[in-house]
Design an enzyme around this catalytic site. Sequence first.
Site, PDB file in Angstrom:
ATOM      1  CG  ASN A   2      -1.982   1.405   1.212  1.00 31.23           C
ATOM      2  OD1 ASN A   2      -2.003   2.030   0.586  1.00 31.23           O
ATOM      3  ND2 ASN A   2      -3.129   1.125   2.159  1.00 31.23           N
ATOM      4  NE  ARG A  55      -5.874   1.839  -0.043  1.00 31.78           N
ATOM      5  CZ  ARG A  55      -5.824   2.393   0.652  1.00 31.78           C
ATOM      6  NH1 ARG A  55      -5.014   3.181   0.842  1.00 31.78           N
ATOM      7  NH2 ARG A  55      -7.408   3.062   0.381  1.00 31.78           N
ATOM      8  NE  ARG A  97     -10.479  12.478   3.477  1.00 27.79           N
ATOM      9  CZ  ARG A  97     -10.188  10.499   3.415  1.00 27.79           C
ATOM     10  NH1 ARG A  97     -11.345  10.594   3.930  1.00 27.79           N
ATOM     11  NH2 ARG A  97      -8.964  10.308   3.419  1.00 27.79           N
ATOM     12  CG  HIS A 126     -13.155   3.271   2.684  1.00 22.30           C
ATOM     13  ND1 HIS A 126     -13.905   4.136   3.865  1.00 22.30           N
ATOM     14  CD2 HIS A 126     -11.428   3.708   3.257  1.00 22.30           C
ATOM     15  CE1 HIS A 126     -13.190   5.054   4.126  1.00 22.30           C
ATOM     16  NE2 HIS A 126     -11.167   4.607   3.946  1.00 22.30           N
ATOM     17  CD  GLU A 167      -8.979  -1.612   3.898  1.00 21.43           C
ATOM     18  OE1 GLU A 167      -8.843  -0.576   5.762  1.00 21.43           O
ATOM     19  OE2 GLU A 167      -9.369  -0.847   3.595  1.00 21.43           O
TER      20      GLU A 167
END
Length: 398
Positions: free
Chosen positions: A7, A91, A241, A180, A385
């Site tokens: 990743n 990823r 965010r 996601h 993940e």
Amino acid sequence: MNVLVINCGSSSLKYQLINTDTEEVLAKGLCERIGIDGGMHTYQPKGADKIKTNVDIPDHTKAVSLVIGALTDPEGGVIKSLSEIDAVGHRIVHGGEKFSKSVRIDDEVMKAIEEVSDLAPLHNPANLTGVRSCKELMPDVPMVAVFDTAFHQTMPPKAYLYGIPYEYYKKYKVRRYGFHGTSHEYVANRTAQFLGKDIKDMKIIVCHLGNGASISAVKNGKCVDTSMGMTPLEGLIMGTRSGDLDPAILEYIAGKENLSISEMLTVLNKKSGVLGLSDGVSSDFRDLAEAAGLGNAQATTALETYAYHVAKYIGSYVAAMNGVDAITFTAGVGENNISAREEICSYLTYLGTQVDPEKNNVRGEETIISKDGSKVTILVIPTDEEMSIARQTAVLCR
Ligand code: AMP
């Protein structure tokens, strides 16, 4: 099969080496401050302590060489040589409309990922740098791209189109993509397995509540809606965010504060969310809970507003699917924050479900937290993940 999961960000590279036959994580680690002074490599083989090394990491190729060096090290390593890495799973944040599933990486795929890079200018180029560095050092090892957006590609146009001139979709592909996806797919599938049901017969709402947060509606195994949009800024209030807001606010604050659009986007991405709402207390839910406990009213307001927005999204996805069988919490907050789950679920009693306080008193475990006999089952399923990327990579490289 041993799969190296990568990743790669612009200045960091996270990795895990996973044996996909036994699903054992053989080792994991992180290279930080790539291309910046003060580089650091953290490596942790299975069952042992973390080893932290301060080392200059001028570029991603150096980072990958450190990873290979650590994995094959005669003392701390977990494999004898590079030949024991059978595949690499990368990823990739944005697959645009081109990728609705994971793919083996070849020149054409690299070009296609590059082509959608202007939809994720901070992420895709960094992800591709990781792929190139791995190819340079492991030219014969097959590589797979696993996209954050892929699982959401089953959304119908009524879910992915915005109420703006259609020409912007046609010309620039402005639409909801969602992120996601690897987590939503993994958790939705685990939810069905855990309940001993076929996902094809279920309506599931997955709440991925971490520092970044998104919700998805998964009907009969397919994503029909999700809260993040063309970028990960839309949807829920997150750590830093803003999530949804009236777009006219941008011009209004920019005018008052003399900020450019790009400065406003920094405010919305980095200074908003529960951090901004709490008047700067923290983006971390543990700090917020502590501050609220000590009587900080703005921290309490931030937590209340967060939970309220999550509950409203859940309600809208019940409407989108005309019902729901299971609601699953995952990621840092979803897996660990007992009071956040309780507060969110306090809005859901109209669905004929209630959290059982004793069952809800868990962290990071696969479990049901709703009361026995509830019409809708509420669960906690820890996301994974990396495991999902490793499994998908193994399937494509057998
Ligand atoms: P993630 O992005 O999935 O790593 O999630 C990070 C968020 O999870 C942070 O806001 C943490 O405060 C929250 N989190 C992690 N562990 C706990 C915990 N034990 N209790 C409450 N919140 C937690």
